[in-house]
Scaffold this motif. Structure first.
Motif, short mmCIF file in Angstrom:
data_model
loop_
_atom_site.label_atom_id
_atom_site.label_comp_id
_atom_site.label_asym_id
_atom_site.label_seq_id
_atom_site.Cartn_x
_atom_site.Cartn_y
_atom_site.Cartn_z
N PRO A 1 0.79 -1.23 0.00
CA PRO A 1 0.00 0.00 0.00
C PRO A 1 0.83 1.28 0.00
CG PRO A 1 -0.75 -1.50 1.72
CD PRO A 1 0.49 -2.08 1.13
N THR A 2 2.09 1.20 0.48
CA THR A 2 2.90 2.41 0.56
C THR A 2 3.81 2.60 -0.66
OG1 THR A 2 4.56 1.17 1.80
CG2 THR A 2 2.90 2.39 3.07
N HIS A 3 3.81 1.66 -1.56
CA HIS A 3 4.66 1.76 -2.76
C HIS A 3 4.19 2.95 -3.60
CE1 HIS A 3 6.49 0.73 -6.62
NE2 HIS A 3 7.38 0.06 -5.89
N PRO A 4 5.12 3.75 -4.15
CA PRO A 4 4.70 4.94 -4.92
C PRO A 4 3.79 4.63 -6.10
CG PRO A 4 7.08 4.95 -4.53
CD PRO A 4 6.56 3.65 -4.00
N THR B 1 1.67 2.09 -6.34
CA THR B 1 0.36 1.73 -5.80
C THR B 1 -0.40 2.98 -5.38
OG1 THR B 1 1.26 -0.36 -5.00
CG2 THR B 1 -0.81 0.35 -4.03
N VAL B 2 0.29 3.90 -4.75
CA VAL B 2 -0.35 5.15 -4.32
C VAL B 2 -0.85 5.92 -5.53
CG1 VAL B 2 0.07 7.38 -3.21
CG2 VAL B 2 0.98 5.29 -2.20
N ARG B 3 -0.04 5.99 -6.59
CA ARG B 3 -0.42 6.72 -7.80
C ARG B 3 -1.62 6.06 -8.48
NH1 ARG B 3 4.18 6.47 -11.40
NH2 ARG B 3 5.25 7.35 -9.62
N THR C 1 -3.94 3.95 -7.13
CA THR C 1 -5.16 4.06 -6.33
C THR C 1 -5.70 5.49 -6.37
OG1 THR C 1 -3.84 4.33 -4.32
CG2 THR C 1 -4.71 2.13 -4.79
N ALA C 2 -4.83 6.48 -6.45
CA ALA C 2 -5.28 7.87 -6.58
C ALA C 2 -6.00 8.07 -7.91
CB ALA C 2 -4.10 8.82 -6.46
N TYR D 1 -6.75 -3.77 -7.62
CA TYR D 1 -6.75 -2.50 -6.90
C TYR D 1 -8.14 -2.19 -6.34
CZ TYR D 1 -2.01 -1.26 -8.29
OH TYR D 1 -0.65 -1.25 -8.44
#
Length: 141
Positions: free
Chosen positions: A3-6, A8-10, A12-13, A43
């Motif tokens: 969940p904290t991988h860049p 993954t963050v991009r 999910t955003a 996702y």
């Protein structure tokens, strides 16, 4: 998926931004965020487990076999209940109705039905040269 991988963050955003505008199926969402269907499904499953998205309603895929597709919406909420499966009789009745609506398709369907009932006739010259047709027996086991 971390969940904290860049990445993954991009991703999910991007998914939450697309769902902010309107409720979408996973297929529509995948096309909108430029991801493969399977990636998007993973996702969205992760976001669904977190309570970020919920199933707003169910829709029917009309191409091919009628499949129920979940339509996801951003925000916490109760999932819409999944519709009951169609029985084989109901699916067959829907298929016959679709065939009868299209005249060309109905003609082809009737021709195939008539062709199934026909018995192939052996050519008289072939019978004269090689004899009558033998019927193969199928061993029942």
């Amino acid at each position: 998926m971390t969940p904290t991988h860049p990445m993954t963050v991009r991703r999910t955003a991007a998914i939450t931004a697309a769902l902010r505008d309107q409720a979408l199926t996973i297929r529509d969402l995948a096309a909108r965020v430029f991801l493969e269907y399977e990636q998007t499904r993973r996702y969205v499953a992760h976001l669904h487990a977190d309570g970020t998205v919920h199933i707003a309603r169910w829709t029917v895929q009309t191409a091919g076999r009628e499949t129920r597709l979940a339509v996801y919406k951003l925000g916490a909420g109760r999932d819409a209940p999944r519709p009951a499966r169609l029985t084989g009789t109901q699916r067959q009745a829907n298929h016959i109705l679709r065939i009868r609506d299209d005249a060309d398709l109905y003609d082809r369907h009737k021709a195939r039905s008539r062709a199934r009932k026909l018995k192939p006739a052996r050519d008289p010259m072939v019978s004269a040269l090689f004899g009558a047709a033998r019927v193969q027996e199928v061993a029942h086991g």
